[in-house]
Structures are given as C-alpha cells and as structure tokens.
Design an enzyme around this catalytic site. Structure first.
Site, PDB file in Angstrom:
ATOM      1  N   ASN A 209       0.850  -1.194   0.000  1.00  0.00           N
ATOM      2  CA  ASN A 209       0.000   0.000   0.000  1.00  0.00           C
ATOM      3  C   ASN A 209       0.878   1.233   0.000  1.00  0.00           C
ATOM      4  O   ASN A 209       2.101   1.139  -0.055  1.00  0.00           O
ATOM      5  CB  ASN A 209      -0.951  -0.013   1.202  1.00  0.00           C
ATOM      6  N   PHE A 323      -5.173   3.200  14.162  1.00  0.00           N
ATOM      7  CA  PHE A 323      -5.386   4.231  13.140  1.00  0.00           C
ATOM      8  C   PHE A 323      -6.387   3.711  12.126  1.00  0.00           C
ATOM      9  O   PHE A 323      -6.403   2.525  11.792  1.00  0.00           O
ATOM     10  CB  PHE A 323      -4.072   4.581  12.445  1.00  0.00           C
ATOM     11  N   LYS A 337     -14.941   0.477  14.462  1.00  0.00           N
ATOM     12  CA  LYS A 337     -13.689  -0.259  14.687  1.00  0.00           C
ATOM     13  C   LYS A 337     -13.242  -0.133  16.146  1.00  0.00           C
ATOM     14  O   LYS A 337     -12.717  -1.089  16.729  1.00  0.00           O
ATOM     15  CB  LYS A 337     -12.596   0.270  13.759  1.00  0.00           C
TER      16      LYS A 337
END
Length: 394
Positions: A209, A323, A337
C-alpha cells in the site's frame, strides 16, 4: 522549538571543529540562545568570529577577557545553561573534565555548570582506544555526563577507525532529546507500528500500500524524546528510523503480527499506525490456472488482524490505539472499529483533505475515544504525535 533554551557549545582543538558551525546555525534556527566557548587550540581550526556571526553572542576563549559587560562570566553562563555539549572533545579536555581541572574559560565554565553535559570525543583512533582515555570517559559517565560514541571511518590523520565525530545532525538530535520536551513519559513503555507491509505474490512481485511510515515514525520519535522506552516495529520504508528507539524491521503482515504479539505484554501502550496490506496471497497451482507466460493465478485471503488480537489480549492498564483510514463515513466507520476491536482510542485519518494522509509531512486527524471526539487542525505530524501522546497519558 527551543525558544527560551540556552545551549553552551564547547569547542576544543580538533579538525572536526568546523562542523560545530553547522550545529550552531541549526540551533539558532530553532530559536535557541547559543553560546560558544573555545579553547585556544580550537581557534587554530575555526575563528571565534564565525561563531559570533552565527549566534549573535560573543565567543569566549580567554578567562580574563575584559571586553564584555562586567560579570563573573563563567559563572553567569553556567547559571543560564540548559545543556552543555563539548564537541569536538579532545583527549586532553576529556582528561580535564574527568578530573575537575579548570585552567581555561571552557573547562572553568563546564565545571561550574549543573545542567546536563554531553561529550562527543574526536581524535585519532589510537588516542581514543588508549586505556587512559577510555578510563577518563568512564569517569565522566560516572559523574553523569553523557558520552556519544564516535563514528568509524577515514580520519584526518589518514588512519581508518573509531574517533570520528558524528555529523552535526546527530549531535543536534542528542540536544533535542535532552531539552526539546519535558520528560513526562519517563518510565513508560510504548510500542509503535509504522509503514506498509509487503505480501509476496512470487519471487518478483508483491502486494503493498502507499504508507510511508511518516506518522508512526513521528510518534516514536516524540515519545522517545519525552522519555519513554520505545519499540518501533516497521515495515519497509524509505524513512530514516528515529534515534533513541529500538527498531524491529519486518516485511510481511505475518512478521509484523509475530513481532507485535511477542512484545505486547511488556508495553504500557501500543499505537498501531502501520498500514498492513489487506490481503495475503495463496497460490493456486492447477492446470486450469496455469498461463503460458508464466503468470500464476492467486487466491486472496485476509491477513492476521493485529488490532483485533491486541484488543482480545489487552492486559489491565494497557492503552491500545489504532489508526483508521476511511474514504467514506470516516467517523462512523472508525467508531465501529473502536468498539469492535476493543480499542481505547482510534485516530481517524482524513484522506480527502489536502495535506493529510500518506507521504505528507502534515496530517488532519480526529482522535476518537468512547467518551469524546477531538478534531485536530492540519499540523506537522510531530505536533499530531504530541497531541496524541498527551491524550493517552496526560
């Protein structure tokens, strides 16, 4: 950054003395009040005028110099100093500092200082390795002075070995570590993950990524400079790891999972800023999927969920921060989350705002806990790290 801080740079007789001009300039740009003291031998390598021009302060060499406003100069400077760095430090001056000899302006002032003292030896390899010099350095350390290990390399005398003074940026980091922040995280153990992971498709290709690790590295650096014991688990990145941090390098998501879980029990806080690749490939080697060009089909499966595991195995008193990078419904998805993975905080990154996200030196984030949401303005990532650590520990 260093406004209100006074730094004394003590320069002794070494060819490396010229490097301190760069250090003095860097400190001045950070708004420090910089004073330079030199031995007479040091003036043979660089002139006092250079330092006076860079710092705006008189460079002191002679103990009995009358060309300044009346005061007991070595005492008044000693009272002002927040930190003293002796660099380059010759074998002769190190011997004097070890045994309390004060026969010039530099050694007299250092002896009168009660603040932190840092010594950066610079000399010929044989002089540095001489047992007498090594004993003197140990005496200095016993009296609370910090000794920077010299670099190894080609020396001005033509020898190759230890004794080379580190570059000015390294010396600057030692100064910043000591006086940039209060040591309000002393005694805390923090683990930070940073950077991307790479999942191999074959010996040539991999899935990854866009993470650069900048945010995680900033958190690790600020935490260390505030006194914490920091472990940084990092995927492959071009960022230079911060000094004074224990670095564990990994490649794949599985390696990161194993590194984090192995260390998780030791930590007071875990801050997961890494962007783990979302998938790990599984090869499917069948006649149906083989291609004439050598390509091979792959079946993708989800990686180990590091945050989920940490949430399930969180020890009492441990703070867990993750994060979240969302392209839509940022706050709603991030809060889900937070709940699902049993986190104490989640940092939502706004990827749709200029100056935020991957590869930038600034960031725009929202700190989310069960009790509140704190939106931060765009700011340098080190400032984001300061706010984040304040929210966790203070």
């Amino acid at each position: 950054m260093l406004k209100g801080k006074t730094v004394l740079l003590c320069v002794t007789g070494s060819i490396a003395a010229y490097k301190i001009a760069y250090l003095a300039s860097a400190l001045k740009k950070l708004s420090a009040d910089v004073h330079v003291l030199m031995t007479k031998n040091a003036t043979n390598f660089i002139t006092p005028i250079t330092f006076e021009t860079l710092t705006g302060n008189k460079c002191l060499v002679d103990t009995f110099d009358r060309n300044f406003e009346f005061s007991v100069e070595h005492v008044s400077l000693a009272k002002l100093a927040d930190l003293v760095m002796v660099a380059p430090a010759s074998a002769n001056v190190i011997a004097k500092l070890a045994h309390g000899l004060a026969d010039d302006m530099l050694t007299t002032t250092v002896l009168a200082c009660t603040c932190k003292k840092i010594i950066s030896p610079a000399m010929n390899t044989r002089m540095f390795e001489n047992p007498i010099t090594q004993d003197n350095l140990k005496v200095c350390e016993r009296y609370g002075m910090e000794v920077i290990s010299p670099a190894s390399g080609y020396l001005a005398c033509g020898d190759v070995g230890a004794g080379k003074m580190p570059e000015p940026d390294v010396l600057l980091q030692y100064i910043l570590k000591e006086i940039q922040y209060k040591k309000d995280l002393a005694g805390k153990k923090i683990l930070v993950t940073a950077g991307p992971t790479r999942e191999a498709i074959d010996p040539v290709r991999y899935i990854t990524n866009h993470s650069t690790g900048k945010m995680g590295y900033a958190i690790a650096k600020v935490a260390a400079y505030r006194g914490a014991e920091v472990t940084l688990v990092t995927g492959p990145t071009e960022e230079k790891p911060p000094m004074f941090v224990r670095v564990v390098k990994v490649e794949s998501a599985r390696e990161m999972f194993e590194a984090v879980t192995a260390k998780s029990e030791e930590q007071d806080a875990i801050i997961k800023a890494a962007a783990v690749a979302d998938y790990r490939p599984k090869f499917v080697n069948t006649e149906k999927t083989k291609k004439t060009d050598g390509d091979m089909a792959i079946e993708l499966s989800r990686t180990d969920d590091i945050l989920k595991w940490l949430g399930e195995h969180k020890k009492e008193g441990q703070f867990l921060c993750g994060f979240s990078m969302e392209t839509q419904n940022m706050l709603e998805n991030s809060r889900r989350k937070l709940e699902k993975k049993n986190l104490d905080m989640i940092v939502a990154n706004n990827l749709k705002v200029a100056g935020a996200g991957f590869g930038t030196d600034t960031n725009v984030v929202t700190l989310i806990t069960k009790e509140k949401e704190t939106q931060l303005e765009k700011m340098p990532k080190e400032e984001v790290a300061e706010h984040l650590l304040d929210e966790i520990f203070l």
